[in-house]
Scaffold this motif. Sequence first.
Motif, PDB file in Angstrom:
ATOM      1  N   PHE A 309      83.321  41.408 -24.215  1.00  0.00           N
ATOM      2  CA  PHE A 309      83.993  42.005 -23.064  1.00  0.00           C
ATOM      3  C   PHE A 309      83.933  43.520 -23.225  1.00  0.00           C
ATOM      4  N   PRO A 310      83.191  44.213 -22.386  1.00  0.00           N
ATOM      5  CA  PRO A 310      83.110  45.673 -22.532  1.00  0.00           C
ATOM      6  C   PRO A 310      84.473  46.323 -22.309  1.00  0.00           C
ATOM      7  N   ALA A 311      84.741  47.356 -23.087  1.00  0.00           N
ATOM      8  CA  ALA A 311      86.011  48.073 -22.970  1.00  0.00           C
ATOM      9  C   ALA A 311      86.101  48.784 -21.629  1.00  0.00           C
ATOM     10  N   ASP A 312      87.299  48.808 -21.074  1.00  0.00           N
ATOM     11  CA  ASP A 312      87.565  49.578 -19.861  1.00  0.00           C
ATOM     12  C   ASP A 312      88.007  50.966 -20.309  1.00  0.00           C
ATOM     13  N   GLU A 313      87.150  51.928 -20.186  1.00  0.00           N
ATOM     14  CA  GLU A 313      87.424  53.261 -20.728  1.00  0.00           C
ATOM     15  C   GLU A 313      88.383  54.074 -19.871  1.00  0.00           C
ATOM     16  N   SER A 314      88.388  53.834 -18.560  1.00  0.00           N
ATOM     17  CA  SER A 314      89.203  54.658 -17.661  1.00  0.00           C
ATOM     18  C   SER A 314      90.406  53.924 -17.084  1.00  0.00           C
ATOM     19  N   GLY A 315      90.392  52.596 -17.137  1.00  0.00           N
ATOM     20  CA  GLY A 315      91.455  51.813 -16.515  1.00  0.00           C
ATOM     21  C   GLY A 315      91.162  51.439 -15.076  1.00  0.00           C
ATOM     22  N   LEU A 316      90.112  52.013 -14.501  1.00  0.00           N
ATOM     23  CA  LEU A 316      89.803  51.747 -13.096  1.00  0.00           C
ATOM     24  C   LEU A 316      89.335  50.312 -12.878  1.00  0.00           C
ATOM     25  N   GLN A 317      88.649  49.750 -13.870  1.00  0.00           N
ATOM     26  CA  GLN A 317      88.233  48.358 -13.734  1.00  0.00           C
ATOM     27  C   GLN A 317      89.451  47.437 -13.792  1.00  0.00           C
ATOM     28  N   THR A 318      90.405  47.761 -14.638  1.00  0.00           N
ATOM     29  CA  THR A 318      91.644  46.972 -14.707  1.00  0.00           C
ATOM     30  C   THR A 318      92.366  47.013 -13.364  1.00  0.00           C
ATOM     31  N   VAL A 319      92.465  48.186 -12.773  1.00  0.00           N
ATOM     32  CA  VAL A 319      93.106  48.310 -11.454  1.00  0.00           C
ATOM     33  C   VAL A 319      92.366  47.454 -10.424  1.00  0.00           C
ATOM     34  N   ALA A 320      91.041  47.494 -10.453  1.00  0.00           N
ATOM     35  CA  ALA A 320      90.245  46.705  -9.510  1.00  0.00           C
ATOM     36  C   ALA A 320      90.475  45.212  -9.724  1.00  0.00           C
ATOM     37  N   TYR A 321      90.535  44.780 -10.974  1.00  0.00           N
ATOM     38  CA  TYR A 321      90.787  43.368 -11.279  1.00  0.00           C
ATOM     39  C   TYR A 321      92.152  42.933 -10.737  1.00  0.00           C
ATOM     40  N   LEU A 322      93.161  43.754 -10.987  1.00  0.00           N
ATOM     41  CA  LEU A 322      94.516  43.412 -10.542  1.00  0.00           C
ATOM     42  C   LEU A 322      94.606  43.370  -9.017  1.00  0.00           C
ATOM     43  N   LYS A 323      93.930  44.288  -8.352  1.00  0.00           N
ATOM     44  CA  LYS A 323      93.945  44.290  -6.888  1.00  0.00           C
ATOM     45  C   LYS A 323      93.264  43.045  -6.330  1.00  0.00           C
ATOM     46  N   ALA A 324      92.192  42.608  -6.985  1.00  0.00           N
ATOM     47  CA  ALA A 324      91.497  41.403  -6.534  1.00  0.00           C
ATOM     48  C   ALA A 324      92.386  40.175  -6.700  1.00  0.00           C
ATOM     49  N   VAL A 325      93.094  40.088  -7.824  1.00  0.00           N
ATOM     50  CA  VAL A 325      94.020  38.972  -8.045  1.00  0.00           C
ATOM     51  C   VAL A 325      95.143  39.012  -7.017  1.00  0.00           C
ATOM     52  N   LYS A 326      95.647  40.202  -6.748  1.00  0.00           N
ATOM     53  CA  LYS A 326      96.719  40.355  -5.757  1.00  0.00           C
ATOM     54  C   LYS A 326      96.268  39.856  -4.388  1.00  0.00           C
ATOM     55  N   SER A 327      95.055  40.177  -3.994  1.00  0.00           N
ATOM     56  CA  SER A 327      94.534  39.730  -2.706  1.00  0.00           C
ATOM     57  C   SER A 327      94.451  38.206  -2.636  1.00  0.00           C
ATOM     58  N   SER A 328      93.972  37.586  -3.722  1.00  0.00           N
ATOM     59  CA  SER A 328      93.861  36.121  -3.750  1.00  0.00           C
ATOM     60  C   SER A 328      95.222  35.449  -3.724  1.00  0.00           C
ATOM     61  N   ILE A 329      96.164  35.980  -4.497  1.00  0.00           N
ATOM     62  CA  ILE A 329      97.495  35.374  -4.571  1.00  0.00           C
ATOM     63  C   ILE A 329      98.239  35.551  -3.258  1.00  0.00           C
ATOM     64  N   LYS A 330      98.104  36.722  -2.648  1.00  0.00           N
ATOM     65  CA  LYS A 330      98.757  36.934  -1.355  1.00  0.00           C
ATOM     66  C   LYS A 330      98.249  35.955  -0.313  1.00  0.00           C
ATOM     67  N   ARG A 331      96.985  35.613  -0.395  1.00  0.00           N
ATOM     68  CA  ARG A 331      96.411  34.650   0.551  1.00  0.00           C
ATOM     69  C   ARG A 331      97.076  33.284   0.391  1.00  0.00           C
ATOM     70  N   LEU A 332      97.369  32.884  -0.841  1.00  0.00           N
ATOM     71  CA  LEU A 332      97.943  31.555  -1.074  1.00  0.00           C
ATOM     72  C   LEU A 332      99.375  31.456  -0.567  1.00  0.00           C
ATOM     73  N   CYS A 333     100.228  32.353  -1.043  1.00  0.00           N
ATOM     74  CA  CYS A 333     101.641  32.269  -0.636  1.00  0.00           C
ATOM     75  C   CYS A 333     102.335  33.592  -0.874  1.00  0.00           C
ATOM     76  N   SER A 334     102.631  34.290   0.222  1.00  0.00           N
ATOM     77  CA  SER A 334     103.356  35.555   0.183  1.00  0.00           C
ATOM     78  C   SER A 334     103.798  35.855   1.602  1.00  0.00           C
ATOM     79  N   ASN A 335     104.386  37.014   1.792  1.00  0.00           N
ATOM     80  CA  ASN A 335     104.774  37.418   3.146  1.00  0.00           C
ATOM     81  C   ASN A 335     103.746  38.342   3.788  1.00  0.00           C
ATOM     82  N   HIS A 336     102.589  38.494   3.140  1.00  0.00           N
ATOM     83  CA  HIS A 336     101.519  39.315   3.700  1.00  0.00           C
ATOM     84  C   HIS A 336     100.921  38.611   4.921  1.00  0.00           C
ATOM     85  N   PRO A 337     100.484  39.346   5.939  1.00  0.00           N
ATOM     86  CA  PRO A 337      99.931  38.707   7.144  1.00  0.00           C
ATOM     87  C   PRO A 337      98.783  37.737   6.876  1.00  0.00           C
TER      88      PRO A 337
END
Length: 524
Positions: A309-337
């Motif tokens: 697993f290549p190291a995330d040197e800046s943290g930007l990949q971690t942010v992108a990963y978390l945003k992608a998970v957030k989008s998927s989870i919001k689709r399943l069950c949340s108050n997002h449109p």
Amino acid sequence: MVAGANTVNLDALIKRADLAARGEEGEDISSLSVTGLEPKGFLYPALRKPDFQRETASWSPDQVAELIGTFVKRDLIPAVILWRAGMNVFVIDGAHRLSALIAWVHDDYGDGKVSRAFFHDIIPEEQKRAATRTRDLVAASIGSYQDHKIAIDYPENARPDVAERAQRIGWQEIQAQWIRNADHDKAEKSFFRINQGGTKIDAVEQRILKARHAATAISARAIMRAGTGNRYWNRFEDGVQKEIASLGRELNELLFEPPLSLPIKTLDVPLGGAGYGPKALPFVFDLVNLVNQVGAADSSNRRIVKEQFPADESGLQTVAYLKAVKSSIKRLCSNHPSSLGLHPALYFYSRSGAFQPGAMLAFIELFREWETKQFVAFTRIRSAFESFLMANRSHSEAVRKLGSGNRSRPRLVLLYSRIIKDLQGGASPTSLEEKLATDPLFSFFFTPAFGLLDLGDGLFSREVKGAAFLQSALAAAAKCPTCGGYLHRNGMQVGHRHHRRDGGAGTIDNAVMQHPFCNSTVDN
């Protein structure tokens, strides 16, 4: 009983640090004094855990109390293994043992002053309950550390056993061994070698530890600890650190609120099962990897696998990963449109109320390539689809017959796709079940399942109690008037029966509870 409340989180009690400096040469002490573990003791401020050390959160209240009891009664405790680097003393082996004693000295079993600061006062109820249980056990069988200190000056007011121990507790020692002449890499290798004896590191946890600088592991940790605890992302710029912590908190809430209690007595279950306990981190790691299509073995693989697993040197990949998970989870069950508001108890739990991570991951994979028109089409047959799920908890059978993770998920995705397609083609849930039961690819889903556990003597098991509740509660649960699907507290909005644009009023008579996607998209 609250799910996961049987493990004590002592992770805050010894700080983490990177083993960057070379270990110091010279003589080292052969034992540690318990008084040195006090908040202002000579030893405690110097103690550190390596950044590759697993989280100190896997002992039960009984195990913590037993270790403390073993120490105060002068029974043998295995030596802790230490390594010195600069001003820090790193605990290479024995972090749980040492943390249990520190917890006793500080009266902090995951809910005290150090833990509250470490977790930013965001402490799960399960963690608080485990702490209370541990403190009560220690008080009853041993007495608190403070009781022993008071007994030194006022022995006549103390319990006899506490008064006797108080006279010698100050010079009672913990044996120590040292790793000498080792750099960072040798110390790390020593850790993994040592920790495959005794209580071994779980295979998944070892993979996460070794990938600790990669976006996938950092994301999983941020979600699990709600952006608090050890800041695995503290080498990034401040703005990135704050964004990771914020996303971690939001995702933890989306997945694990409200807390899960067993046996189930409410339909207000969390989307992702229990957020506290040994099964949560592997599930979150799989979730991050699946959403972001990371080429990694899932947690059902219990063997040690070699992965890069290549190291995330800046943290930007971690942010992108978390945003992608957030989008998927919001689709399943949340108050997002965009939210379908899928009811977790029906979609992601077994008939008896056990969380099924494979089912949730299967729906994430199913929805990955869908566009808006496909989600709209799904809502048209959603009521029939949920009727089918009520009669057939296919995900439980898939895991039982094929195994968890990648062994069953592809078949589940294929099954759900087939069910949706046939229902959209006009099949009824009953006729579809009869058809699939004769299909060699899917027939095992519809063979009679084993009965739930009968304890005998007319006693109901936890599984039977959960199944009885879900059977009656889901049948009577509220449904969305647009699609006919079940409503969950985390995935519904107040909509207008008659749209505002058409002159609909904001009165109670014109209000209706809907899934967010039905309210924002389907009805428009």
